[in-house]
Scaffold this motif. Structure first.
Motif, PDB file in Angstrom:
ATOM      1  N   HIS A 159     -35.518  17.796  14.784  1.00 39.94           N
ATOM      2  CA  HIS A 159     -35.993  16.548  15.397  1.00 39.94           C
ATOM      3  C   HIS A 159     -37.485  16.366  15.141  1.00 39.94           C
ATOM      4  O   HIS A 159     -38.240  17.328  15.111  1.00 39.94           O
ATOM      5  N   GLU A 160     -37.872  15.115  14.955  1.00 40.68           N
ATOM      6  CA  GLU A 160     -39.276  14.811  14.711  1.00 40.68           C
ATOM      7  C   GLU A 160     -40.045  14.857  16.029  1.00 40.68           C
ATOM      8  O   GLU A 160     -39.589  14.334  17.040  1.00 40.68           O
ATOM      9  N   LEU A 161     -41.205  15.524  16.000  1.00 42.85           N
ATOM     10  CA  LEU A 161     -42.082  15.530  17.165  1.00 42.85           C
ATOM     11  C   LEU A 161     -42.861  14.230  17.196  1.00 42.85           C
ATOM     12  O   LEU A 161     -43.523  13.877  16.235  1.00 42.85           O
ATOM     13  N   LEU A 162     -42.772  13.533  18.301  1.00 43.42           N
ATOM     14  CA  LEU A 162     -43.469  12.255  18.441  1.00 43.42           C
ATOM     15  C   LEU A 162     -44.700  12.386  19.320  1.00 43.42           C
ATOM     16  O   LEU A 162     -45.455  11.432  19.480  1.00 43.42           O
ATOM     17  N   THR A 163     -44.889  13.564  19.910  1.00 48.12           N
ATOM     18  CA  THR A 163     -46.087  13.869  20.721  1.00 48.12           C
ATOM     19  C   THR A 163     -46.429  15.337  20.511  1.00 48.12           C
ATOM     20  O   THR A 163     -45.555  16.132  20.156  1.00 48.12           O
ATOM     21  N   VAL A 167     -44.108  18.743   7.907  1.00 48.92           N
ATOM     22  CA  VAL A 167     -44.247  20.145   8.260  1.00 48.92           C
ATOM     23  C   VAL A 167     -43.201  20.506   9.308  1.00 48.92           C
ATOM     24  O   VAL A 167     -42.843  19.678  10.149  1.00 48.92           O
ATOM     25  N   ILE A 168     -42.682  21.722   9.205  1.00 46.03           N
ATOM     26  CA  ILE A 168     -41.749  22.248  10.197  1.00 46.03           C
ATOM     27  C   ILE A 168     -42.497  23.286  11.019  1.00 46.03           C
ATOM     28  O   ILE A 168     -42.974  24.292  10.480  1.00 46.03           O
ATOM     29  N   SER A 169     -42.637  23.011  12.325  1.00 50.44           N
ATOM     30  CA  SER A 169     -43.351  23.903  13.240  1.00 50.44           C
ATOM     31  C   SER A 169     -42.795  23.706  14.635  1.00 50.44           C
ATOM     32  O   SER A 169     -42.341  22.618  14.977  1.00 50.44           O
ATOM     33  N   GLN A 170     -42.844  24.741  15.443  1.00 57.30           N
ATOM     34  CA  GLN A 170     -42.351  24.628  16.811  1.00 57.30           C
ATOM     35  C   GLN A 170     -43.398  24.042  17.759  1.00 57.30           C
ATOM     36  O   GLN A 170     -43.066  23.299  18.655  1.00 57.30           O
ATOM     37  N   ARG A 171     -44.661  24.449  17.573  1.00 51.56           N
ATOM     38  CA  ARG A 171     -45.715  24.002  18.488  1.00 51.56           C
ATOM     39  C   ARG A 171     -46.905  23.480  17.694  1.00 51.56           C
ATOM     40  O   ARG A 171     -47.390  24.147  16.785  1.00 51.56           O
ATOM     41  N   GLY A 191     -50.682  11.052   7.818  1.00 51.07           N
ATOM     42  CA  GLY A 191     -49.351  10.581   7.431  1.00 51.07           C
ATOM     43  C   GLY A 191     -48.347  11.700   7.237  1.00 51.07           C
ATOM     44  O   GLY A 191     -47.335  11.527   6.569  1.00 51.07           O
ATOM     45  N   ILE A 192     -48.618  12.868   7.836  1.00 50.00           N
ATOM     46  CA  ILE A 192     -47.711  14.017   7.728  1.00 50.00           C
ATOM     47  C   ILE A 192     -46.842  14.061   8.981  1.00 50.00           C
ATOM     48  O   ILE A 192     -47.350  14.126  10.096  1.00 50.00           O
ATOM     49  N   LYS A 193     -45.525  14.010   8.796  1.00 48.61           N
ATOM     50  CA  LYS A 193     -44.588  14.069   9.919  1.00 48.61           C
ATOM     51  C   LYS A 193     -44.367  15.520  10.324  1.00 48.61           C
ATOM     52  O   LYS A 193     -44.447  16.429   9.500  1.00 48.61           O
ATOM     53  N   VAL A 194     -44.046  15.723  11.601  1.00 47.26           N
ATOM     54  CA  VAL A 194     -43.828  17.064  12.142  1.00 47.26           C
ATOM     55  C   VAL A 194     -42.399  17.139  12.683  1.00 47.26           C
ATOM     56  O   VAL A 194     -41.972  16.269  13.438  1.00 47.26           O
ATOM     57  N   PHE A 195     -41.695  18.195  12.276  1.00 51.14           N
ATOM     58  CA  PHE A 195     -40.335  18.410  12.744  1.00 51.14           C
ATOM     59  C   PHE A 195     -40.235  19.766  13.429  1.00 51.14           C
ATOM     60  O   PHE A 195     -40.873  20.728  13.006  1.00 51.14           O
ATOM     61  N   ALA A 196     -39.439  19.822  14.500  1.00 51.91           N
ATOM     62  CA  ALA A 196     -39.233  21.063  15.252  1.00 51.91           C
ATOM     63  C   ALA A 196     -37.737  21.326  15.380  1.00 51.91           C
ATOM     64  O   ALA A 196     -36.915  20.511  14.985  1.00 51.91           O
ATOM     65  N   TYR A 228     -33.492  20.958   7.997  1.00 55.55           N
ATOM     66  CA  TYR A 228     -34.185  19.674   7.874  1.00 55.55           C
ATOM     67  C   TYR A 228     -33.398  18.755   6.949  1.00 55.55           C
ATOM     68  O   TYR A 228     -33.150  17.587   7.281  1.00 55.55           O
ATOM     69  N   GLU A 229     -33.011  19.263   5.789  1.00 58.45           N
ATOM     70  CA  GLU A 229     -32.290  18.431   4.818  1.00 58.45           C
ATOM     71  C   GLU A 229     -30.931  17.982   5.354  1.00 58.45           C
ATOM     72  O   GLU A 229     -30.426  16.937   4.964  1.00 58.45           O
ATOM     73  N   ALA A 230     -30.348  18.756   6.281  1.00 57.66           N
ATOM     74  CA  ALA A 230     -29.064  18.400   6.883  1.00 57.66           C
ATOM     75  C   ALA A 230     -29.242  17.472   8.091  1.00 57.66           C
ATOM     76  O   ALA A 230     -28.262  17.082   8.722  1.00 57.66           O
TER      77      ALA A 230
END
Length: 117
Positions: free
Chosen positions: A110-114, A68-72, A85-90, A104-106
């Motif tokens: 960045h992946e949110l780790l927290t 998922v792509i989300s800021q917060r 098992g769903i990764k989060v990218f911001a 994202y494809e490029a």
């Protein structure tokens, strides 16, 4: 079968702006890498008093979403996403849904780790 990409969206179009709020976004635009098409998934979170994020996670799991792509993302939703098992990218603030997916494809997000709510 490849997993779908969910982008938190302010409306139901690839040209809609990315909504920064995971649990309270209007909808998710789901990108299917096999068909290369979007579909809109309404989010029930904006009407929920509590548990908006965890409810959204259940809907994403049911729709075969892998990231998922989300800021917060709040702590409870983040824990539920991680467990599913769903990764989060911001890093897509100010972009459209389509531009965020392309970023994202490029490899530009960045992946949110927290959680970062």
């Amino acid at each position: 079968m490849p997993k779908k990409i969910a982008v938190c969206s302010a409306d139901s179009s690839p040209s809609s702006p990315v909504d920064g709020r995971f649990g309270r976004c209007k909808c998710f635009m789901l990108w299917d890498p096999e068909t290369r098409q979007y579909e809109s998934l309404a989010n029930t979170g904006p009407e929920a008093e509590h548990g908006a994020g965890t409810g959204a996670v259940q809907a994403l799991v049911q729709n075969n979403v892998g990231m998922v792509i989300s800021q917060r993302v709040g702590p409870k939703a983040y824990a539920a996403l991680k467990e599913a098992g769903i990764k989060v990218f911001a890093g897509a603030g100010g972009k459209t849904v389509e531009a965020a997916r392309q970023s994202y494809e490029a490899g530009e997000l960045h992946e949110l780790l927290t959680p970062n709510a």
